[in-house]
Design an enzyme around this catalytic site. Sequence first.
Site, PDB file in Angstrom:
ATOM      1  N   ASP A 181     -11.106  -1.219  11.250  1.00  0.00           N
ATOM      2  CA  ASP A 181     -10.055  -2.140  10.779  1.00  0.00           C
ATOM      3  C   ASP A 181      -9.743  -3.210  11.833  1.00  0.00           C
ATOM      4  O   ASP A 181      -9.021  -4.172  11.542  1.00  0.00           O
ATOM      5  CB  ASP A 181      -8.757  -1.390  10.421  1.00  0.00           C
ATOM      6  CG  ASP A 181      -8.858  -0.695   9.077  1.00  0.00           C
ATOM      7  OD1 ASP A 181      -9.913  -0.807   8.420  1.00  0.00           O
ATOM      8  OD2 ASP A 181      -7.886  -0.028   8.669  1.00  0.00           O
ATOM      9  N   GLU A 188     -11.376  -4.391   1.376  1.00  0.00           N
ATOM     10  CA  GLU A 188     -10.661  -5.330   0.512  1.00  0.00           C
ATOM     11  C   GLU A 188     -11.587  -6.450   0.044  1.00  0.00           C
ATOM     12  O   GLU A 188     -11.412  -7.023  -1.023  1.00  0.00           O
ATOM     13  CB  GLU A 188      -9.457  -5.918   1.245  1.00  0.00           C
ATOM     14  CG  GLU A 188      -8.271  -4.983   1.350  1.00  0.00           C
ATOM     15  CD  GLU A 188      -8.415  -3.919   2.414  1.00  0.00           C
ATOM     16  OE1 GLU A 188      -9.555  -3.597   2.849  1.00  0.00           O
ATOM     17  OE2 GLU A 188      -7.378  -3.371   2.834  1.00  0.00           O
ATOM     18  N   HIS A 214      -5.719  -8.900   3.660  1.00  0.00           N
ATOM     19  CA  HIS A 214      -4.680  -9.037   4.677  1.00  0.00           C
ATOM     20  C   HIS A 214      -5.238  -9.198   6.084  1.00  0.00           C
ATOM     21  O   HIS A 214      -4.712  -9.955   6.897  1.00  0.00           O
ATOM     22  CB  HIS A 214      -3.738  -7.827   4.595  1.00  0.00           C
ATOM     23  CG  HIS A 214      -4.446  -6.492   4.684  1.00  0.00           C
ATOM     24  ND1 HIS A 214      -3.941  -5.418   5.366  1.00  0.00           N
ATOM     25  CD2 HIS A 214      -5.642  -6.047   4.186  1.00  0.00           C
ATOM     26  CE1 HIS A 214      -4.767  -4.394   5.270  1.00  0.00           C
ATOM     27  NE2 HIS A 214      -5.797  -4.745   4.554  1.00  0.00           N
ATOM     28  N   ARG A 215      -6.331  -8.485   6.380  1.00  0.00           N
ATOM     29  CA  ARG A 215      -6.854  -8.544   7.763  1.00  0.00           C
ATOM     30  C   ARG A 215      -7.591  -9.858   8.050  1.00  0.00           C
ATOM     31  O   ARG A 215      -7.697 -10.267   9.199  1.00  0.00           O
ATOM     32  CB  ARG A 215      -7.737  -7.335   8.070  1.00  0.00           C
ATOM     33  CG  ARG A 215      -6.976  -6.044   7.924  1.00  0.00           C
ATOM     34  CD  ARG A 215      -7.505  -4.880   8.717  1.00  0.00           C
ATOM     35  NE  ARG A 215      -6.817  -3.676   8.281  1.00  0.00           N
ATOM     36  CZ  ARG A 215      -5.569  -3.349   8.623  1.00  0.00           C
ATOM     37  NH1 ARG A 215      -4.893  -4.110   9.454  1.00  0.00           N
ATOM     38  NH2 ARG A 215      -5.012  -2.250   8.164  1.00  0.00           N
ATOM     39  N   ASP A 225       0.808  -1.228   0.000  1.00  0.00           N
ATOM     40  CA  ASP A 225       0.000   0.000   0.000  1.00  0.00           C
ATOM     41  C   ASP A 225       0.837   1.272   0.000  1.00  0.00           C
ATOM     42  O   ASP A 225       0.393   2.309  -0.511  1.00  0.00           O
ATOM     43  CB  ASP A 225      -0.944   0.027   1.217  1.00  0.00           C
ATOM     44  CG  ASP A 225      -2.237  -0.716   0.950  1.00  0.00           C
ATOM     45  OD1 ASP A 225      -2.273  -1.516  -0.007  1.00  0.00           O
ATOM     46  OD2 ASP A 225      -3.213  -0.502   1.699  1.00  0.00           O
ATOM     47  N   ASN A 256      -4.783  -2.496  -4.518  1.00  0.00           N
ATOM     48  CA  ASN A 256      -6.074  -2.442  -3.815  1.00  0.00           C
ATOM     49  C   ASN A 256      -5.965  -1.480  -2.637  1.00  0.00           C
ATOM     50  O   ASN A 256      -6.510  -1.721  -1.563  1.00  0.00           O
ATOM     51  CB  ASN A 256      -6.488  -3.836  -3.343  1.00  0.00           C
ATOM     52  CG  ASN A 256      -7.960  -3.874  -2.946  1.00  0.00           C
ATOM     53  OD1 ASN A 256      -8.683  -2.884  -3.128  1.00  0.00           O
ATOM     54  ND2 ASN A 256      -8.403  -4.980  -2.396  1.00  0.00           N
ATOM     55  N   LYS A 301      -0.037  -6.519   1.780  1.00  0.00           N
ATOM     56  CA  LYS A 301      -0.684  -5.211   1.579  1.00  0.00           C
ATOM     57  C   LYS A 301      -0.244  -4.197   2.639  1.00  0.00           C
ATOM     58  O   LYS A 301      -0.012  -3.038   2.343  1.00  0.00           O
ATOM     59  CB  LYS A 301      -2.206  -5.385   1.599  1.00  0.00           C
ATOM     60  CG  LYS A 301      -2.969  -4.116   1.238  1.00  0.00           C
ATOM     61  CD  LYS A 301      -4.461  -4.379   1.121  1.00  0.00           C
ATOM     62  CE  LYS A 301      -5.213  -3.199   0.527  1.00  0.00           C
ATOM     63  NZ  LYS A 301      -5.444  -2.096   1.441  1.00  0.00           N
ATOM     64  N   ARG A 318     -16.303  -7.471   4.295  1.00  0.00           N
ATOM     65  CA  ARG A 318     -15.738  -8.079   5.510  1.00  0.00           C
ATOM     66  C   ARG A 318     -16.798  -8.677   6.433  1.00  0.00           C
ATOM     67  O   ARG A 318     -16.501  -9.598   7.201  1.00  0.00           O
ATOM     68  CB  ARG A 318     -14.881  -7.050   6.270  1.00  0.00           C
ATOM     69  CG  ARG A 318     -13.569  -6.791   5.564  1.00  0.00           C
ATOM     70  CD  ARG A 318     -12.694  -5.786   6.291  1.00  0.00           C
ATOM     71  NE  ARG A 318     -11.375  -5.752   5.683  1.00  0.00           N
ATOM     72  CZ  ARG A 318     -10.462  -4.817   5.914  1.00  0.00           C
ATOM     73  NH1 ARG A 318     -10.733  -3.816   6.752  1.00  0.00           N
ATOM     74  NH2 ARG A 318      -9.291  -4.868   5.323  1.00  0.00           N
TER      75      ARG A 318
END
Length: 438
Positions: A315, A343, A386-387, A51, A95, A412, A346
């Site tokens: 997040d 992303e 990623h999360r 990022d 992204n 990311k 979620r």
Amino acid sequence: MPDEIEIQPVKKPVVGEIRPPGSKSITNRALICAALAEGKSELQGALDSEDTQVMIDGLRALGISVNVADSGQTLQVVGCGGNLPAKAAEIFVGNSGTTIRFLTAAVTLGQGKFRLDGVERMRERPIGDLASALNQLGADVRCERDGGCPPVKVAARGLQGGVATVRGDISSQFLSGLLMAAPCAEEDVILRVAGKLVSIPYVRMTLRVMESFGVKTQFASDFCEIQIPSQGRYQACRYAIEPDASAASYFWAVAAVTGGKVTVRGLNSQSLQGDVAFVKCLQSMGCQIEYQEDAITVQGGPLSGIDVDMNAISDTVQTLAVVALFAKGTTRIRNIAHIRHKETDRIAALATELRKLGAKVAEYPGGLDIIPGEVLPATIDTYNDHRMAMSFAVAGIKARGVVIRDPDCTAKTYPKFFTELGSLTNDRQNSGHGANLH
Ligand SMILES: O=C(O)C1=C[C@@H](OP(=O)(O)O)[C@@H](O)[C@H](O)C1
Ligand SMILES: C=C(OP(=O)(O)O)C(=O)O
């Protein structure tokens, strides 16, 4: 890394300390402010990840010199004083929401033709409301696709300024992008927010980073109107970037689910990042929190489910949802409809993957209820998010048989996540094997 990794649970509570890499959000804001400033800035403690790389590449395509030193942690930026050198550029943003939203606003200050595009998912992430607000200030920004999503085309001829209303309930990044471009407009800018503003701490962060680069603004406490004087030009500076608080959430969560004690260095209660408030959620669930001058420590304890509004710290929703698997009783997470635009969707992704691990999940348009059961072995899909990978890894530190697909998606924001999780959980103080690769 392999296509998937099995996380090895620890046998004892995890005790240790860690300093996560620099904040993505602060790095990308400091890069924009430094790029628009007069003079040469030095950013220290920067994040080196996908990022921030796409932001650096984008700025370079606009003619800004960014020198990378110290394994990516020190960035020297020669600012353009608000006059972008390039007359045309094609910018690929991967992204990265911050990159496309902040750069779309910034390129309107230039003279020429610019186009910004990203990966397939980026082409589903809204940006039309930012384009419309910029156009109210005299810009010519168009989304190539129906529904107001990238690619974005900008025919730039400087930004006039004036009054614009921007939608606040999809992403705060629209307002942050407008704010950072505004001091370089020809006239004063007044920004008004329509609808309920989400992710408010990120707007506060934007204003604080701008202030560090010499730009002062006037605003109402709820940010419904912000005034930015023109010619309030950015000044180059040396700027120290805090470690990433969203990344810290995974390590605090490890303390919570193992009943251990984890100290995250480089953050404190005065952090620019709203996500440090994640520890308050853990506190409500039964953990103890200790704030030091340069660290925040979480000590785990018996966990109970909570009912929590996570709009401001969204997040960390996935981290909390995974912690909820190990709590007694239901956890309800509310007011997070906007995380369906990240992303991946979620809320939907969480519902699917938490169910694989044995939880009952009720999914709502703007949140979810998690009713934990016995935690089952499962292979977790990560949806290029990623999360998803980082938060579900926490489940594997406590429970057996958790396999994370596509661990590389952490690149990311945290390319070394699995190595650093492994070091923390493999610490001599802990007898388990941590995040070994299989
Ligand atoms: O401004 C920022 O740096 C960010 C704002 C938040 O997005 P939204 O405002 O879209 O919620 C957050 O999710 C993102 O990771 C970073
Ligand atoms: C939502 C995120 O990123 P972005 O919107 O900047 O792509 C994130 O990092 O969780």
